[in-house]
Write a protein that holds these residues in place. Structure first.
Motif, PDB file in Angstrom:
ATOM      1  N   LEU A  11       0.682  -8.868  -7.092  1.00  0.00           N
ATOM      2  CA  LEU A  11       1.879  -7.968  -7.510  1.00  0.00           C
ATOM      3  C   LEU A  11       2.777  -8.545  -6.710  1.00  0.00           C
ATOM      4  CD1 LEU A  11       0.294  -4.287  -7.283  1.00  0.00           C
ATOM      5  CD2 LEU A  11       0.901  -5.566  -9.306  1.00  0.00           C
ATOM      6  N   THR A  12       4.046  -8.427  -7.192  1.00  0.00           N
ATOM      7  CA  THR A  12       5.282  -8.535  -6.321  1.00  0.00           C
ATOM      8  C   THR A  12       5.679  -7.450  -5.619  1.00  0.00           C
ATOM      9  OG1 THR A  12       6.940  -7.761  -8.185  1.00  0.00           O
ATOM     10  CG2 THR A  12       6.264 -10.146  -8.193  1.00  0.00           C
ATOM     11  N   ARG A  13       6.411  -7.502  -4.772  1.00  0.00           N
ATOM     12  CA  ARG A  13       6.997  -6.286  -3.982  1.00  0.00           C
ATOM     13  C   ARG A  13       7.726  -5.181  -4.879  1.00  0.00           C
ATOM     14  NH1 ARG A  13       8.386  -4.815   1.328  1.00  0.00           N
ATOM     15  NH2 ARG A  13      10.099  -3.364   1.462  1.00  0.00           N
ATOM     16  N   GLU A  14       8.507  -5.604  -5.833  1.00  0.00           N
ATOM     17  CA  GLU A  14       8.997  -4.898  -6.718  1.00  0.00           C
ATOM     18  C   GLU A  14       7.991  -3.857  -7.586  1.00  0.00           C
ATOM     19  OE1 GLU A  14      10.020  -7.781  -6.155  1.00  0.00           O
ATOM     20  OE2 GLU A  14      11.692  -7.358  -4.890  1.00  0.00           O
ATOM     21  N   GLN A  15       7.109  -4.591  -8.230  1.00  0.00           N
ATOM     22  CA  GLN A  15       5.953  -4.170  -8.948  1.00  0.00           C
ATOM     23  C   GLN A  15       4.956  -3.071  -7.935  1.00  0.00           C
ATOM     24  OE1 GLN A  15       4.021  -7.640 -10.022  1.00  0.00           O
ATOM     25  NE2 GLN A  15       4.660  -7.586 -12.107  1.00  0.00           N
ATOM     26  N   ALA A  16       4.663  -3.376  -6.914  1.00  0.00           N
ATOM     27  CA  ALA A  16       4.065  -2.400  -5.958  1.00  0.00           C
ATOM     28  C   ALA A  16       4.823  -1.176  -5.696  1.00  0.00           C
ATOM     29  CB  ALA A  16       3.768  -3.286  -4.413  1.00  0.00           C
ATOM     30  N   ILE A  17       6.336  -1.488  -5.527  1.00  0.00           N
ATOM     31  CA  ILE A  17       7.017  -0.406  -5.163  1.00  0.00           C
ATOM     32  C   ILE A  17       7.027   0.774  -6.353  1.00  0.00           C
ATOM     33  CG2 ILE A  17       9.308   0.574  -4.788  1.00  0.00           C
ATOM     34  CD1 ILE A  17       9.802  -1.879  -3.125  1.00  0.00           C
ATOM     35  N   ARG A  18       7.087  -0.024  -7.654  1.00  0.00           N
ATOM     36  CA  ARG A  18       7.127   1.023  -8.726  1.00  0.00           C
ATOM     37  C   ARG A  18       5.922   1.731  -9.236  1.00  0.00           C
ATOM     38  NH1 ARG A  18       7.649  -2.978 -12.564  1.00  0.00           N
ATOM     39  NH2 ARG A  18       5.601  -2.981 -13.435  1.00  0.00           N
ATOM     40  N   TYR A  19       4.903   0.970  -8.727  1.00  0.00           N
ATOM     41  CA  TYR A  19       3.519   1.705  -8.944  1.00  0.00           C
ATOM     42  C   TYR A  19       3.354   2.927  -8.013  1.00  0.00           C
ATOM     43  CZ  TYR A  19       1.521  -1.640 -12.506  1.00  0.00           C
ATOM     44  OH  TYR A  19       1.223  -2.077 -13.442  1.00  0.00           O
ATOM     45  N   LEU A  20       3.709   2.684  -6.696  1.00  0.00           N
ATOM     46  CA  LEU A  20       3.610   3.666  -5.721  1.00  0.00           C
ATOM     47  C   LEU A  20       4.702   4.742  -5.772  1.00  0.00           C
ATOM     48  CD1 LEU A  20       3.715   1.216  -2.603  1.00  0.00           C
ATOM     49  CD2 LEU A  20       1.756   2.904  -3.277  1.00  0.00           C
ATOM     50  N   ARG A  21       5.680   4.647  -6.607  1.00  0.00           N
ATOM     51  CA  ARG A  21       6.540   5.738  -7.288  1.00  0.00           C
ATOM     52  C   ARG A  21       6.082   6.496  -8.058  1.00  0.00           C
ATOM     53  NH1 ARG A  21      12.791   2.648  -6.508  1.00  0.00           N
ATOM     54  NH2 ARG A  21      12.895   2.818  -4.060  1.00  0.00           N
ATOM     55  N   CYS A  22       5.567   5.687  -8.987  1.00  0.00           N
ATOM     56  CA  CYS A  22       4.751   6.517 -10.225  1.00  0.00           C
ATOM     57  C   CYS A  22       3.675   7.493  -9.739  1.00  0.00           C
ATOM     58  CB  CYS A  22       4.130   5.205 -11.084  1.00  0.00           C
ATOM     59  SG  CYS A  22       3.689   6.122 -12.769  1.00  0.00           S
ATOM     60  N   ALA A  23       2.990   6.853  -8.796  1.00  0.00           N
ATOM     61  CA  ALA A  23       1.912   7.743  -8.252  1.00  0.00           C
ATOM     62  C   ALA A  23       2.431   8.671  -7.265  1.00  0.00           C
ATOM     63  CB  ALA A  23       0.629   6.607  -7.703  1.00  0.00           C
ATOM     64  N   GLY A  24       3.503   8.687  -6.945  1.00  0.00           N
ATOM     65  CA  GLY A  24       3.839   9.532  -5.753  1.00  0.00           C
ATOM     66  C   GLY A  24       3.381   9.246  -4.511  1.00  0.00           C
ATOM     67  N   ALA A  25       3.331   8.106  -4.169  1.00  0.00           N
ATOM     68  CA  ALA A  25       2.643   7.551  -2.658  1.00  0.00           C
ATOM     69  C   ALA A  25       1.102   7.944  -2.640  1.00  0.00           C
ATOM     70  CB  ALA A  25       3.385   8.121  -1.707  1.00  0.00           C
ATOM     71  N   ASP A  26       0.592   8.354  -3.834  1.00  0.00           N
ATOM     72  CA  ASP A  26      -0.850   8.492  -3.613  1.00  0.00           C
ATOM     73  C   ASP A  26      -1.517   7.033  -3.985  1.00  0.00           C
ATOM     74  OD1 ASP A  26      -3.655   8.981  -4.530  1.00  0.00           O
ATOM     75  OD2 ASP A  26      -3.063  10.995  -4.912  1.00  0.00           O
ATOM     76  N   LEU A  27      -2.148   6.449  -2.981  1.00  0.00           N
ATOM     77  CA  LEU A  27      -2.524   5.041  -2.801  1.00  0.00           C
ATOM     78  C   LEU A  27      -3.656   4.820  -4.019  1.00  0.00           C
ATOM     79  CD1 LEU A  27      -1.622   2.447  -1.481  1.00  0.00           C
ATOM     80  CD2 LEU A  27      -3.443   2.935   0.235  1.00  0.00           C
ATOM     81  N   LEU A  28      -4.667   5.795  -3.949  1.00  0.00           N
ATOM     82  CA  LEU A  28      -5.879   5.566  -4.817  1.00  0.00           C
ATOM     83  C   LEU A  28      -5.190   5.685  -6.360  1.00  0.00           C
ATOM     84  CD1 LEU A  28      -8.708   4.997  -5.351  1.00  0.00           C
ATOM     85  CD2 LEU A  28      -9.133   7.800  -5.022  1.00  0.00           C
ATOM     86  N   LEU A  29      -4.381   6.541  -6.544  1.00  0.00           N
ATOM     87  CA  LEU A  29      -3.777   6.821  -7.935  1.00  0.00           C
ATOM     88  C   LEU A  29      -2.910   5.265  -8.340  1.00  0.00           C
ATOM     89  CD1 LEU A  29      -3.647   8.388 -10.571  1.00  0.00           C
ATOM     90  CD2 LEU A  29      -1.310   9.329  -9.286  1.00  0.00           C
ATOM     91  N   ALA A  30      -2.302   5.001  -7.465  1.00  0.00           N
ATOM     92  CA  ALA A  30      -1.371   3.759  -7.664  1.00  0.00           C
ATOM     93  C   ALA A  30      -2.449   2.736  -7.861  1.00  0.00           C
ATOM     94  CB  ALA A  30      -0.553   3.427  -6.402  1.00  0.00           C
ATOM     95  N   VAL A  31      -3.643   2.204  -7.529  1.00  0.00           N
ATOM     96  CA  VAL A  31      -4.332   1.403  -7.655  1.00  0.00           C
ATOM     97  C   VAL A  31      -5.162   1.557  -9.100  1.00  0.00           C
ATOM     98  CG1 VAL A  31      -6.934   0.468  -6.971  1.00  0.00           C
ATOM     99  CG2 VAL A  31      -5.305   0.939  -5.197  1.00  0.00           C
ATOM    100  N   MET A  32      -5.258   2.683  -9.332  1.00  0.00           N
ATOM    101  CA  MET A  32      -6.048   2.927 -10.745  1.00  0.00           C
ATOM    102  C   MET A  32      -4.814   2.641 -11.727  1.00  0.00           C
ATOM    103  SD  MET A  32      -7.875   6.474  -9.642  1.00  0.00           S
ATOM    104  CE  MET A  32      -8.268   6.904 -11.491  1.00  0.00           C
ATOM    105  N   LEU A  33      -3.630   2.925 -11.506  1.00  0.00           N
ATOM    106  CA  LEU A  33      -2.544   2.613 -12.481  1.00  0.00           C
ATOM    107  C   LEU A  33      -2.540   1.082 -12.730  1.00  0.00           C
ATOM    108  CD1 LEU A  33       0.002   5.197 -11.543  1.00  0.00           C
ATOM    109  CD2 LEU A  33      -1.045   5.178 -13.748  1.00  0.00           C
ATOM    110  N   VAL A  34      -2.742   0.210 -11.679  1.00  0.00           N
ATOM    111  CA  VAL A  34      -2.283  -1.012 -11.759  1.00  0.00           C
ATOM    112  C   VAL A  34      -3.651  -1.560 -12.403  1.00  0.00           C
ATOM    113  CG1 VAL A  34      -2.352  -3.188 -10.528  1.00  0.00           C
ATOM    114  CG2 VAL A  34      -1.339  -1.305  -9.827  1.00  0.00           C
ATOM    115  N   GLU A  35      -4.952  -1.035 -12.078  1.00  0.00           N
ATOM    116  CA  GLU A  35      -6.365  -1.625 -12.816  1.00  0.00           C
ATOM    117  C   GLU A  35      -6.100  -1.107 -14.242  1.00  0.00           C
ATOM    118  OE1 GLU A  35      -9.669  -0.242 -10.701  1.00  0.00           O
ATOM    119  OE2 GLU A  35      -9.210  -2.141  -9.211  1.00  0.00           O
TER     120      GLU A  35
END
Length: 264
Positions: free
Chosen positions: A79-103
């Motif tokens: 992941l690039t930094r920008e991609q990581a930020i996009r997933y975290l924002r989509c997940a509302g800073a819920d780290l586990l949800l962000a990981v699930m979205l990427v996977e």
């Protein structure tokens, strides 16, 4: 609880596998010294203290933001930094949800996150070191070691209470005691042989299934002895505190919103 504000200001990072607020509280309570548990003082003007600590809150919030990004980039590596930020924002800073979205995007399927993996532990530790967490190993253990099976009503109140009620000092004390017990758990699994007379604890990752083996011994005088050996997880992962079906519902909502945004 005078020490709680200090713990929040120094170690209340939004890093962990629960919802963001629960992660902040658990990180702070895990660093609370034993002497501060049960010590209660009356503060005449808490709002003044909150204003005084505004810079500290801003600093730790900013550090948490960078820690979340570092975790995502360390955990996936692609992941690039920008991609990581996009997933975290989509997940509302819920780290586990962000990981699930990427996977979900990577594998086009809902992959199960291995909560006990060395990969996840390394990413958590990297993020904790980056933000200056005072006890990175404590954070990793808190989020990846099994919780005592005797359970935690106070933790469930924290995670599932819907913020409808405030935690009391007794609640914080109960959480603190539970985390202390968790830190003393020497294993991921346990073997119970016979009728609970002998319990051997081992360091081995196990699945959620309980494995039972029954053996029957017949002596020379035709006396029969039946022994059952049970191999089970020594505790539950911290994510078991989330509401059943909550992550699936959040995933569905985020994916539906992302699809709608893509069509605009």
């Amino acid at each position: 609880m005078p020490g709680l504000a200090r713990s929040l200001a120094t170690g209340g990072f939004c890093l962990g596998l629960l919802d963001p607020v629960s992660n902040i509280v658990l990180n702070a309570v895990s660093l609370l010294p034993d002497d501060d548990v049960g010590a209660i003082v009356r503060v005449s003007s808490p709002r003044k203290k909150m204003r005084k600590n505004k810079d500290a809150w801003h600093k730790i919030a900013w550090a948490s933001f960078h820690g979340l990004i570092d975790f995502m980039m360390s955990y996936f590596g692609c992941l690039t930094r920008e991609q990581a930020i996009r997933y975290l924002r989509c997940a509302g800073a819920d780290l586990l949800l962000a990981v699930m979205l990427v996977e979900h995007d990577l594998y086009a399927a809902d992959e199960q996150v291995d909560l006990g993996s060395a990969r996840l532990q390394a990413a958590l530790r990297s993020a904790a070191l980056l933000v200056g967490h005072p006890a990175p190993d404590t954070l990793v253990q808190l989020m990846t070691s099994p919780l005592p099976t005797s359970a935690a009503p106070s933790l469930q109140l924290l995670v599932r209470g819907g913020r409808q009620s405030r935690l009391t000092s007794d609640d914080v004390g109960a959480i603190h005691r539970l985390l202390r017990r968790q830190s003393r758990l020497p294993c991921d699994a346990q073997v119970t042989h016979g009728h609970g007379v002998v319990v051997v604890r081992v360091r081995q990752e196990v699945d959620d299934d309980v494995v039972e083996t029954t053996s029957v011994d017949v002596s020379e005088n035709a006396h029969t002895t039946t022994t059952t050996t049970t191999f089970r997880r020594a505790g539950e992962r911290i994510t078991s505190l989330r509401r059943p079906g909550d992550m699936a519902a959040k995933m569905s909502a985020r994916l539906t919103k992302a699809e709608a945004d893509a069509q605009k």
